[in-house]
Design an enzyme around this catalytic site. Structure first.
Site, PDB file in Angstrom:
ATOM      1  N   GLU A 153       0.947   4.236   1.608  1.00 39.33           N
ATOM      2  CA  GLU A 153       1.798   4.641   2.684  1.00 39.33           C
ATOM      3  C   GLU A 153       2.812   3.796   3.404  1.00 39.33           C
ATOM      4  O   GLU A 153       3.870   4.434   4.005  1.00 39.33           O
ATOM      5  CB  GLU A 153       0.454   4.974   3.701  1.00 39.33           C
ATOM      6  CG  GLU A 153       0.072   3.544   4.243  1.00 39.33           C
ATOM      7  CD  GLU A 153      -1.221   3.180   3.401  1.00 39.33           C
ATOM      8  OE1 GLU A 153      -1.910   2.352   3.642  1.00 39.33           O
ATOM      9  OE2 GLU A 153      -1.413   3.696   2.415  1.00 39.33           O
TER      10      GLU A 153
ATOM     11  N   LYS B  64      12.229  -6.578   3.912  1.00 35.45           N
ATOM     12  CA  LYS B  64      12.583  -6.604   5.340  1.00 35.45           C
ATOM     13  C   LYS B  64      14.130  -6.744   5.439  1.00 35.45           C
ATOM     14  O   LYS B  64      14.943  -6.381   6.210  1.00 35.45           O
ATOM     15  CB  LYS B  64      11.650  -7.305   6.145  1.00 35.45           C
ATOM     16  CG  LYS B  64      10.489  -6.910   6.623  1.00 35.45           C
ATOM     17  CD  LYS B  64       9.455  -7.912   7.423  1.00 35.45           C
ATOM     18  CE  LYS B  64       8.241  -7.412   7.530  1.00 35.45           C
ATOM     19  NZ  LYS B  64       7.245  -8.255   8.384  1.00 35.45           N
TER      20      LYS B  64
ATOM     21  N   HIS C 176       0.828  -1.264   0.198  1.00 28.88           N
ATOM     22  CA  HIS C 176      -0.025  -0.072  -0.056  1.00 28.88           C
ATOM     23  C   HIS C 176       1.080   1.576   0.127  1.00 28.88           C
ATOM     24  O   HIS C 176       1.968   1.203   0.604  1.00 28.88           O
ATOM     25  CB  HIS C 176      -0.998  -0.030   1.307  1.00 28.88           C
ATOM     26  CG  HIS C 176      -2.143  -0.834   1.000  1.00 28.88           C
ATOM     27  ND1 HIS C 176      -1.924  -2.431   1.752  1.00 28.88           N
ATOM     28  CD2 HIS C 176      -3.217  -0.900   0.540  1.00 28.88           C
ATOM     29  CE1 HIS C 176      -3.094  -2.914   1.401  1.00 28.88           C
ATOM     30  NE2 HIS C 176      -3.854  -2.255   0.687  1.00 28.88           N
TER      31      HIS C 176
ATOM     32  N   LYS D  95      14.043  -6.318  16.858  1.00 32.94           N
ATOM     33  CA  LYS D  95      12.791  -5.570  16.886  1.00 32.94           C
ATOM     34  C   LYS D  95      12.319  -5.688  18.143  1.00 32.94           C
ATOM     35  O   LYS D  95      11.666  -4.455  18.553  1.00 32.94           O
ATOM     36  CB  LYS D  95      11.691  -6.431  15.711  1.00 32.94           C
ATOM     37  CG  LYS D  95      10.487  -5.612  15.560  1.00 32.94           C
ATOM     38  CD  LYS D  95       9.635  -6.250  14.355  1.00 32.94           C
ATOM     39  CE  LYS D  95       8.366  -5.310  14.197  1.00 32.94           C
ATOM     40  NZ  LYS D  95       7.564  -5.903  12.966  1.00 32.94           N
TER      41      LYS D  95
ATOM     42  N   ARG E  76       8.677   3.018   4.154  1.00 35.70           N
ATOM     43  CA  ARG E  76       9.728   2.176   3.904  1.00 35.70           C
ATOM     44  C   ARG E  76      10.923   2.983   2.891  1.00 35.70           C
ATOM     45  O   ARG E  76      12.053   2.939   3.246  1.00 35.70           O
ATOM     46  CB  ARG E  76       9.600   0.762   3.279  1.00 35.70           C
ATOM     47  CG  ARG E  76       8.924   0.033   4.360  1.00 35.70           C
ATOM     48  CD  ARG E  76       8.886  -1.560   3.728  1.00 35.70           C
ATOM     49  NE  ARG E  76       8.259  -2.548   4.892  1.00 35.70           N
ATOM     50  CZ  ARG E  76       8.670  -3.670   4.770  1.00 35.70           C
ATOM     51  NH1 ARG E  76       9.424  -4.266   3.954  1.00 35.70           N
ATOM     52  NH2 ARG E  76       8.005  -4.330   5.946  1.00 35.70           N
TER      53      ARG E  76
END
Length: 252
Positions: A88, A184, A86, A219, A93
């Site tokens: 946004e 990622k 998407h 993370k 990113r």
């Protein structure tokens, strides 16, 4: 200082300058657009004079287009595919790519969130394309490609389709060539490279006091991020937000 129309016009003008690769097919496809804009006040201009209008410079530093998710059946545990394309998400990113900066610029801050509606219409939005087509036959569909643009000196453009760089063959999947620069695993590689440039005693406690190895471990160690997500998940609609299984974050 600025209006919603000024920001929208700046973004639309920048989008027009991008190559055709990844853009919707005219009169048949539509897409969504998102961007990150840097607002800068001249250093020699006083900000404590309410009776004087503050002059600022505005610059698009990242941009994304896209409308789709790949779906759980196509997700990969290696982190080399874009799950969410998407606009946004792509723009955010893309911004994480701007430059490998060790120290944020002096005076850097995030503006207070304000929702403002522009009166301008994005020419490749669903509404604009539908209006332009009129009663023309044929189905109007979302564009299958996603564009990531970042204000970086080398390779600013990254175009994906179905989670991989546009043009990727099945044989190439799993190789470095088949990775989007905002996947990622690629962002994790950039983070690791940046971390290696920082002296051990200058690193944040969260990555210094324990041995971290996988993407998931790093993370979880990001305390500010975890606190923000915990607060967000206590309110709707984020309390029912679907979370990926941990095995999709175990790559190194």
């Amino acid at each position: 200082m600025w209006t919603a129309d000024e920001i929208a016009q700046l973004c639309y003008a920048h989008y027009i300058k991008l190559p055709k690769q990844g853009k919707p097919e005219p009169n048949r496809e539509w897409t969504l657009l998102a961007a990150v804009v840097k607002i800068q006040t001249p250093a020699n201009q006083a900000c404590d004079t309410p009776d004087k209008q503050i002059q600022v410079t505005k610059e698009v530093v990242s941009m994304g287009t896209g409308t789709k998710c790949i779906g759980q059946s196509k997700m990969r545990e290696s982190g080399d595919i874009l799950n969410d394309s998407h606009a946004e998400v792509i723009a955010r990113r893309s911004f994480q790519r701007c430059q490998e900066t060790l120290v944020l610029p002096r005076g850097f801050e995030v503006q207070e969130l304000k929702i403002q509606q522009s009166s301008l219409l994005f020419e490749q939005s669903r509404c604009a394309v539908h209006r332009k087509r009129g009663d023309s036959p044929g189905r109007l569909v979302p564009c299958g490609a996603a564009i990531s643009w970042s204000a970086v000196p080398q390779q600013p453009l990254d175009v994906t389709a179905n989670g991989f760089p546009q043009g990727t063959t099945k044989k190439e999947i799993g190789s470095p060539r088949a990775r989007s620069r905002i996947s990622k695993v690629e962002l994790f590689r950039s983070f690791q490279k940046l971390l290696s440039c920082i002296a051990e005693d200058e690193r944040p406690d969260s990555v210094r006091v324990q041995k971290l190895d996988t993407y998931q471990e790093y993370k979880e160690a990001a305390s500010a991020y975890q606190e923000a997500w915990s607060a967000l998940r206590r309110v709707q609609p984020f309390s029912s937000w679907i979370r990926n299984p941990p095995n999709y974050h175990q790559f190194k």
